[in-house]
Design a protein around this motif. Structure first.
Motif, short mmCIF file in Angstrom:
data_model
loop_
_atom_site.label_atom_id
_atom_site.label_comp_id
_atom_site.label_asym_id
_atom_site.label_seq_id
_atom_site.Cartn_x
_atom_site.Cartn_y
_atom_site.Cartn_z
N PRO B 103 -8.08 -0.22 2.94
CA PRO B 103 -6.70 -0.84 3.27
C PRO B 103 -5.77 0.05 2.25
O PRO B 103 -6.03 0.45 1.28
CB PRO B 103 -6.84 -2.20 2.40
CG PRO B 103 -8.22 -2.70 2.24
CD PRO B 103 -8.86 -1.37 2.40
N ILE B 105 -2.78 1.50 0.37
CA ILE B 105 -2.33 1.04 -0.95
C ILE B 105 -0.79 0.72 -0.95
O ILE B 105 -0.47 -0.38 -1.69
CB ILE B 105 -2.74 2.09 -2.02
CG1 ILE B 105 -3.92 2.55 -2.13
CG2 ILE B 105 -2.37 1.65 -3.40
CD1 ILE B 105 -5.03 1.51 -2.24
N TRP B 106 -0.05 1.24 -0.24
CA TRP B 106 1.41 1.37 -0.63
C TRP B 106 1.89 0.87 0.45
O TRP B 106 3.44 1.35 0.56
CB TRP B 106 1.97 2.61 -1.19
CG TRP B 106 1.64 3.01 -2.53
CD1 TRP B 106 1.65 2.07 -3.54
CD2 TRP B 106 0.88 4.09 -3.03
NE1 TRP B 106 0.81 2.74 -4.83
CE2 TRP B 106 0.63 4.01 -4.43
CE3 TRP B 106 0.54 5.43 -2.38
CZ2 TRP B 106 0.18 4.89 -5.20
CZ3 TRP B 106 -0.22 6.34 -3.24
CH2 TRP B 106 -0.30 6.11 -4.55
N VAL B 131 -8.60 3.88 -0.89
CA VAL B 131 -9.61 3.66 -1.68
C VAL B 131 -10.73 2.81 -0.62
O VAL B 131 -10.29 1.83 -0.06
CB VAL B 131 -9.22 2.79 -2.76
CG1 VAL B 131 -10.46 2.14 -3.77
CG2 VAL B 131 -8.28 3.48 -3.64
#
Lengths: 343, 343
Positions: B103, B105-106, B131
């Motif tokens: 997924p 992150i930002w 990640v």
């Protein structure tokens, strides 16, 4: 029924599925710059006279002045907590290093320039931080955890500081023999110039370590990076004010590469041998690395921090004289728990 | 060592444009002791370095420009198909775009702030972190490196704009987990696996996955998650603010998914009732994936030699309201799974 302690046979009917009343207690205080203050700890005693369990601790922080222009974040407010005289925090720790962020602050970018389109992002906002305890914390009747705040002086304003405890009331007969008491210890680097390289510096062996006589279970590391900036801004009233703010470095460009770190244990075990980006080590998502492990008494972690230079492209630079004296800091905490006897 | 302890292995490489495959330092990616490792997260950080310009919009994600191949011992953790102009479905390789590792992150930042990061009067390129939280922990024997190979090739050159991204990228990879004090006991080891598919979708091209998702392993794949996204090239894509942009979207592509037997795909966690989609009624990718994570959890099995089929087809330019000529879509889909390998 999941509880934080071994209650033996003291729960009575609760064992059969009795529902417990929820309880939320809150206290707040105003903390001047570079000062300490405690909220009314009596407000944190269960008024029903029964024991209870705390499941979550929430912190709130707001600038008392310059409300129009800026806010304060968890880097500016430290807290010291103790349970029945035993430490929950290792002295004062930043409130945003107790738990991973749950609130809007994660999604709020740093102030950029003073352009109007971005201005709305950096007006006064409350900052909230939630620490969901890994195990409920038992509080005996007529007792409370002791709370003391410290405005560490990173911002030039008094801070309206609050703590809220969320949990449930336990039967009057409940009395565990052992309680899993949470624990946080934090290491702060010094503030570095935002653009240039600096360091390295090493955390003291007695900061991120097990100070107790029993094993300490660590659940996670939390790694935060904060920026401190002095700036001037024209408010809606046309008056130019100078103020200092401190905020989470969460913009895409900065958080990952501003700092690098190495990490080892006092036992000699290597956690991260080579310099690694701060975010790659302590987690990009929610600034946490969940890695449960046991620390024997006297054993701890040692963090080495290096500030990286931030290369700039002069052709792309838009110098903004209103934002000056930018500095950055890295903070690493260990969050865990240990078992204690109920006094 | 008496207790388990945290461990993070990391290494970084510099990737020039067209770099066809660079091994990271293998000595840095294995245990420095004789202990087994239990790895739970694989992290990739991409720093585009000098790729910034105040006037040009920056990519929000560089994870579609960098491919990653990961293996441990003889076991591959990644594989995939990446389309080319002559072979839209692609050929099987060991790589997946870093974007698919997990997924994003930002993604929650607002669009304007996604492009340029500004602070201290300077503008910086966005940096990205990806990640992969492994669906099952990966047990790594002593003296066995976690091999990362990264590349930045021309297969997606249309999306890697030479004028914007002429310089090298720095890619730092990391494996986070626990160093085990004692050798683990197991009858079989769970091997996480990520299989990506990035069909080359020029405007209005319908691409079927064919055999791209055939299970070539001897063991059953336990499917745990679908991850996806779509990259757009610069083309004539017009953003709401009127600027020509390179960015990653999930809107313009629709996808159909059906498994080997055309049976329903079971979903364990989803607000959307995810069954096999009607081949005659493709659904937008945004309807398939949870917006928060660019992924959706599934619970399904893919037996050896069974094939999971997908079809992607971009929404017509007119329907998408994004202009027409020159846009190249790179939809990306991946199946996350694990398989049990006898010890």
């Amino acid at each position: 029924m999941r509880t934080g302690g071994n209650y033996g046979n003291t729960l009575g009917a609760a064992k059969l599925g009795q529902r417990f009343d929820p309880l939320i207690l809150r206290a707040e205080t105003l903390v001047d710059v570079s000062s300490n203050a405690s909220p009314n700890n009596n407000a944190l005693i269960n008024p029903s006279g029964e024991p209870w369990e705390i499941h979550e601790i929430k912190f709130g922080v707001r600038r008392e002045t310059d409300l129009t222009y800026s806010r304060a974040t968890g880097a500016a407010l430290d807290v010291a907590l103790s349970w029945l005289g035993k430490p929950v925090t290792d002295g004062f720790v930043p409130v945003w290093n107790c738990g991973p962020p749950q609130a809007v602050e994660e999604f709020r970018p740093l102030p950029a320039t003073s352009t109007a389109t971005l201005g709305e992002y950096w007006k006064a906002q409350d900052s909230f931080y939630s620490w969901k305890l890994d195990h409920p914390l038992y509080i005996p009747a007529r007792q409370a955890i002791a709370v003391e705040f410290r405005n560490n002086g990173l911002v030039n304003a008094a801070l309206r500081s609050s703590i809220a405890l969320i949990g449930r009331v336990m039967p009057r007969s409940a009395r565990p023999t052992k309680v899993k008491v949470p624990y946080v210890s934090a290491y702060k680097s010094r503030f570095y110039d935002f653009l240039t390289a600096g360091g390295p510096e090493v955390s003291p062996e007695t900061t991120l370590f097990n100070q107790f006589h029993s094993p300490l279970t660590i659940e996670r590391f939390i790694g935060r990076t904060a920026a401190r900036v002095q700036t001037e801004e024209v408010g809606p009233d046309g008056v130019t004010r100078s103020f200092i703010y401190v905020d989470q470095i969460s913009m895409l460009a900065f958080r990952g590469s501003l700092f690098s770190a190495k990490h080892r244990m006092t036992t000699g075990d290597i956690v991260a041998r080579d310099w690694v980006k701060f975010g790659n080590l302590y987690g990009h998502r929610n600034y946490k690395w969940n890695v449960r492990h046991l620390l024997e008494p006297g054993v701890g972690h040692i963090v080495e921090i290096r500030k990286n230079a931030m290369p700039i492209d002069p052709s792309a630079s838009v110098l903004n004289a209103e934002i000056i004296n930018a500095t950055a800091q890295a903070v690493v905490s260990v969050v865990g728990w240990r078992e204690e006897n109920v006094p | 060592m008496k207790n388990d302890s945290p461990v993070l292995l990391s290494s970084s490489v510099v990737l020039a444009r067209g770099n066809g495959g660079v091994d990271v330092d293998l000595s840095a990616m294995q245990s420095t002791s004789r202990n087994w490792l239990r790895i739970t997260e694989l992290r990739v950080f991409i720093d585009p370095g000098e790729a910034r310009n105040a006037s040009d919009k920056q990519a929000t994600d560089f994870g579609f420009m960098v491919d990653v191949a990961i293996s441990v011992g003889s076991e591959e953790l990644t594989s995939g198909f990446i389309g080319t102009p002559s072979h839209p479905t692609g050929e099987r390789i060991a790589y997946v775009p870093a974007f698919l590792l997990g997924p994003r992150i930002w993604r929650r930042f607002s669009t304007v702030l996604n492009y340029n990061a500004e602070f201290d009067g300077h503008q910086y390129a966005n940096q990205n972190a990806y990640v992969w939280t492994l669906p099952r922990p990966l047990l790594v024997p002593p003296n066995t490196p976690i091999k990362f190979k990264v590349r930045r090739t021309s297969s997606i050159a249309a999306l890697d704009d030479a004028t914007l991204y002429a310089n090298s990228f720095t890619v730092e990879v990391a494996a986070a987990g626990t160093r085990l004090a004692n050798k683990p006991r197991f009858s079989s080891r769970a091997i996480p696996h990520l299989h990506g598919w990035s069909p080359r979708n020029d405007d209005s091209l319908r691409v079927e996955s064919g055999e791209a998702f055939r299970n070539l392993h001897k063991q059953t794949l336990n499917l745990t998650r679908i991850i996806g996204g779509t990259a757009l090239n610069r083309g004539l894509c017009v953003e709401p603010d009127g600027a020509t942009a390179v960015r990653t979207l999930v809107d313009p592509t629709t996808v159909q998914i059906y498994d080997a037997h055309n049976q329903d795909v079971l979903v364990s966690l989803s607000p959307v009732p995810l069954s096999a989609t009607n081949p005659n009624a493709p659904i937008p990718l945004t309807s398939l994936l949870l917006a928060k994570t660019n992924s959706v959890r599934i619970s399904d099995r893919l037996e050896p030699n069974q094939t999971y089929r997908m079809v992607t087809s971009p929404v017509t330019a007119a329907a998408a309201g994004r202009g027409g000529n020159g846009i190249i879509y790179l939809p990306m889909l991946a199946l996350e799974s694990f398989r049990e390998v006898p010890s």
